[in-house]
Design an enzyme around this catalytic site. Structure first.
Site, mmCIF file in Angstrom:
data_model
loop_
_atom_site.group_PDB
_atom_site.id
_atom_site.type_symbol
_atom_site.label_atom_id
_atom_site.label_comp_id
_atom_site.label_asym_id
_atom_site.label_seq_id
_atom_site.Cartn_x
_atom_site.Cartn_y
_atom_site.Cartn_z
ATOM 1 N N ASP A 1 -8.775 -1.122 1.150
ATOM 2 C CA ASP A 1 -8.783 -0.609 -0.222
ATOM 3 C C ASP A 1 -10.015 -1.102 -0.963
ATOM 4 O OD1 ASP A 1 -6.366 0.462 0.400
ATOM 5 O OD2 ASP A 1 -5.313 -0.273 -1.374
ATOM 6 N N ASP B 1 0.837 -1.196 0.000
ATOM 7 C CA ASP B 1 0.000 0.000 0.000
ATOM 8 C C ASP B 1 0.880 1.256 0.000
ATOM 9 O OD1 ASP B 1 -2.756 1.051 0.316
ATOM 10 O OD2 ASP B 1 -1.835 1.973 2.063
ATOM 11 N N THR C 1 -3.234 4.957 -3.969
ATOM 12 C CA THR C 1 -2.243 5.786 -3.271
ATOM 13 C C THR C 1 -0.852 5.632 -3.877
ATOM 14 O OG1 THR C 1 -1.826 4.033 -1.670
ATOM 15 C CG2 THR C 1 -3.503 5.631 -1.106
ATOM 16 N N THR C 2 -0.603 4.520 -4.556
ATOM 17 C CA THR C 2 0.689 4.365 -5.220
ATOM 18 C C THR C 2 0.674 5.147 -6.526
ATOM 19 O OG1 THR C 2 0.708 2.123 -4.339
ATOM 20 C CG2 THR C 2 2.388 2.671 -5.948
HETATM 21 N N1 LIG Z 1 -5.116 -7.274 -14.029
HETATM 22 C C1 LIG Z 1 -4.616 -6.071 -14.276
HETATM 23 N N2 LIG Z 1 -4.093 -5.785 -15.492
HETATM 24 C C2 LIG Z 1 -3.582 -4.566 -15.733
HETATM 25 N N3 LIG Z 1 -3.553 -3.562 -14.850
HETATM 26 C C3 LIG Z 1 -4.058 -3.771 -13.635
HETATM 27 C C4 LIG Z 1 -4.617 -5.034 -13.269
HETATM 28 N N4 LIG Z 1 -5.038 -4.955 -11.994
HETATM 29 C C5 LIG Z 1 -4.752 -3.694 -11.574
HETATM 30 N N5 LIG Z 1 -4.177 -2.974 -12.547
HETATM 31 C C6 LIG Z 1 -3.730 -1.584 -12.469
HETATM 32 O O1 LIG Z 1 -2.841 -1.442 -11.381
HETATM 33 C C7 LIG Z 1 -2.958 -0.152 -10.823
HETATM 34 C C8 LIG Z 1 -3.210 -0.236 -9.336
HETATM 35 O O2 LIG Z 1 -2.118 -0.798 -8.681
HETATM 36 P P1 LIG Z 1 -1.995 -0.799 -7.108
HETATM 37 O O3 LIG Z 1 -3.261 -1.273 -6.504
HETATM 38 O O4 LIG Z 1 -0.737 -1.517 -6.805
HETATM 39 O O5 LIG Z 1 -1.735 0.694 -6.765
HETATM 40 P P2 LIG Z 1 -2.715 1.820 -6.277
HETATM 41 O O6 LIG Z 1 -4.118 1.381 -6.348
HETATM 42 O O7 LIG Z 1 -2.337 3.043 -7.011
HETATM 43 O O8 LIG Z 1 -2.251 2.042 -4.783
HETATM 44 P P3 LIG Z 1 -2.683 1.281 -3.463
HETATM 45 O O9 LIG Z 1 -3.506 0.108 -3.840
HETATM 46 O O10 LIG Z 1 -1.362 0.910 -2.869
HETATM 47 O O11 LIG Z 1 -3.402 2.288 -2.659
HETATM 48 C C9 LIG Z 1 -4.110 0.521 -11.488
HETATM 49 O O12 LIG Z 1 -3.614 1.402 -12.475
HETATM 50 C C10 LIG Z 1 -4.854 -0.647 -12.128
HETATM 51 O O13 LIG Z 1 -5.554 -0.223 -13.270
HETATM 52 MG MG LIG Z 2 -4.847 -0.469 -5.412
#
Ligand SMILES: Nc1ncnc2c1ncn2[C@@H]1O[C@H](COP(=O)(O)OP(=O)(O)OP(=O)(O)O)[C@@H](O)[C@H]1O
Ligand SMILES: [Mg+2]
Length: 552
Positions: A412, A81, A114-115
């Site tokens: 989340d 996260d 958040t990332t």
């Molecule tokens: N199966 C998938 N194929 C392609 N992209 C994906 C897939 N699953 C998630 N994503 C992409 O990954 C990103 C989210 O990644 P992640 O959850 O690690 O980070 P975040 O949501 O920005 O932060 P956090 O979850 O740490 O608060 C988004 O841009 C999402 O569209």
């Molecule tokens: Mg996420």
């Protein structure tokens, strides 16, 4: 050795002796202010911020890696996260700290993403540094970014889709929750967790008013079992059991007396003086205590209560009396749990024994003990409560770190579902939305006169950082992947739908895989990152009170 380690300005030094005559030197440099100016200052901040954003970049997306953080006292956190990673890092640089608060505001408002927001902000700042090198004034860059951000947000609206769901048909919500969990440690059990997130939100949600009260969702955990054993209880779980093992382990149609006052036989306390001179007197005292307590038990039963929840303890003798009088009781229930029980069962907390009345009892369909596997551990579950909306998620996992991370991931997912209840519009993930916005901004930049067009183009390029990071983390070639996707979207094929195929499924169509993010989450990312850049670009002076050279 000499000289290299002692990099101190000795012009201010003073020589003295301590009380036993040993000499020592005081170097005065407290209170000295350090400052950096102008474009140099801006670039220094940008450099520091970029380093921070590079750290979290590798945890973006379903193939992103987790980080292990060790606190000064040795506590270990394993997490993916963004907000947690940054929150636990000891970041000295003041501007880089702004990135920390950036991810925290995304966390507070939206909960997920958040990332991504930090990666975007890092890329925007990096682009800005190049423009500063070209001689463009930081404020002009900030203005260009603002214009570009408006265009990008408008494009998001343009490409957004709306998803349908209701209390009974929640398949779509389920899929979105699954996307959010896909990048987390729980991905092994993500079907299970996604279902829990959806059920939990829907049981407390008011779909008419589009409102979700998170206060009613409690997330609890206990080490043991596997992630798959995590369960959702439509009610309250308390980490306690009935005070006597022979009490019934299930009470149906429960009426709960919720006491925060002492519930025990009157005992001579050590500060009282009591003279007992004979065995008979002692027996009489014992009998008096027992009869007093039996009277209390009768008072409780007279109100109609059949379960007692007590904040205080009672001894074995009292416990025995409760058993023989058929009044199951739970002792040492903590303050927050007492409140939760009272809210869930619509009961009143009774602080004075005399105040107890039938109207103050909480009501629940069933109060039962839940035991786990072969262990002797038990917990109390209060279900079918009068105020039926409160739910508890009970997370299981093999160790505390996994449970903590599972709780964060669940948070989340809960947030994502809540956001969709509030606003059912979505955009496609995997960088698809970012690429569409990037193209829109670049197109608009061509029609813009003046210096802002450079900043707008830079904004477009910064948006590419998200799909590039996703590709890189999945072992794909970032630049090739981006070029292909941008080319196809640019030609009008699958605008806002074609994204990075992180899971190597063979198709870039994010609609097909149902990789989606709530629109408000993406929009908030753009707005917050742009705002942060404007703030950093406007700073040309950092004054650190009381810090030494190079310590800003
Ligand atoms: N199966 C998938 N194929 C392609 N992209 C994906 C897939 N699953 C998630 N994503 C992409 O990954 C990103 C989210 O990644 P992640 O959850 O690690 O980070 P975040 O949501 O920005 O932060 P956090 O979850 O740490 O608060 C988004 O841009 C999402 O569209
Ligand atoms: Mg996420």
């Amino acid at each position: 050795m000499a000289g290299s380690a002692m990099n101190i300005d000795l012009s201010n030094a003073q020589f003295t002796r301590d009380e036993s005559g040993r000499p020592f030197i005081i170097v005065r440099d407290q209170g000295k202010k350090t400052r950096v100016h102008g474009a140099e200052a801006v670039k220094q901040h940008i450099f520091a911020a970029r380093q921070v954003s590079n750290i979290v970049k590798t945890s973006l997306g379903p193939r992103g890696l987790d980080k292990i953080l060790i606190s000064p006292d040795g506590d270990i956190t394993v997490t993916n996260d963004g907000a947690t990673i940054l929150g636990q890092m000891e970041i000295k640089d003041n501007i880089a700290q702004l990135l920390v608060s950036l991810s925290q505001s995304q966390d507070a408002e939206i909960g997920d993403g958040t990332t991504g927001v930090v990666v975007l902000a890092g890329a925007l700042l990096e682009q800005a540094a190049e423009l500063i090198d070209k001689g463009i004034h930081p404020i002009r860059i900030a203005d260009g970014y603002d214009t570009a951000c408006e265009i990008a947000v408008a494009e998001l609206d343009q490409i957004s889709d709306s998803i349908a769901f209701s209390k009974t048909d929640n398949a779509n919500l389920f899929k979105v929750a699954k996307t959010s969990l896909g990048s987390k440690i729980v991905s092994k059990a993500h079907d299970h967790f996604a279902q829990i997130a959806v059920d939990a939100v829907l049981s407390v949600a008011d779909l008419e008013r589009k409102d979700v009260d998170f206060e009613l969702i409690k997330v609890d955990g206990k080490v043991g079992g596997a992630l798959e054993d995590t369960l959702l209880v439509k009610g309250v779980i308390v980490d306690k059991d009935f005070s006597h093992p022979q009490m019934p382990n299930e009470v149906k149609d429960a009426k709960l007396a919720i006491l925060t006052c002492a519930f025990e036989p009157p005992k001579p306390k050590t500060k009282h003086k009591l003279d007992i001179t004979s065995v008979a007197e002692y027996k009489a005292l014992q009998k008096y205590e027992a009869s007093k307590f039996e009277e209390m038990i009768r008072q409780i039963k007279d109100t109609g209560a059949n379960v007692v929840i007590c904040q205080w303890g009672f001894d074995d003798e009292a416990n025995h009396l409760l058993l023989t009088n058929d009044l199951p009781a739970v002792r040492w229930v903590g303050g927050p749990e007492i409140e939760l029980i009272a809210i869930a069962t619509n009961g009143r907390i009774v602080p004075r024994f005399e105040d107890l009345s039938a109207a103050k009892l909480g009501k629940a369909g069933i109060v039962r003990e839940m035991s786990f596997g072969t262990t002797r551990e038990k917990m109390l579950v209060i279900e079918e409560c009068a105020n039926s909306r409160a739910v508890t998620v009970f997370v299981r996992g093999s160790n505390k770190m996994i449970i903590d991370e599972a709780k964060r991931s669940l948070h989340d997912a809960l947030c994502v579902v809540r956001n969709l209840v509030k606003d059912s519009r979505i955009v496609y993930g995997g960088g698809a939305a970012e690429i569409a916005c990037s193209l829109a901004v670049e197109r608009a930049s061509l029609e813009t006169r003046g210096l802002e067009q450079y900043a707008m183009r830079a904004f477009g390029e910064a948006l590419d950082a998200v799909p590039m990071a996703l590709a890189e983390n999945s072992g794909l070639s970032p630049i090739e992947t981006l070029a292909e996707l941008k080319g196809r979207q640019g030609r009008g094929e699958g605008v806002g739908v074609l994204g990075v195929d992180c899971m190597q499924t063979g198709s870039n169509d994010m609609r097909e895989h149902f990789v989606i993010d709530p629109l408000i989450s993406k929009r908030q990312q753009l707005l917050l990152a742009t705002q942060l850049c404007r703030m950093v670009l406007k700073i040309n002076n950092v004054i650190v009170a009381g810090a030494g050279d190079g310590d800003y």
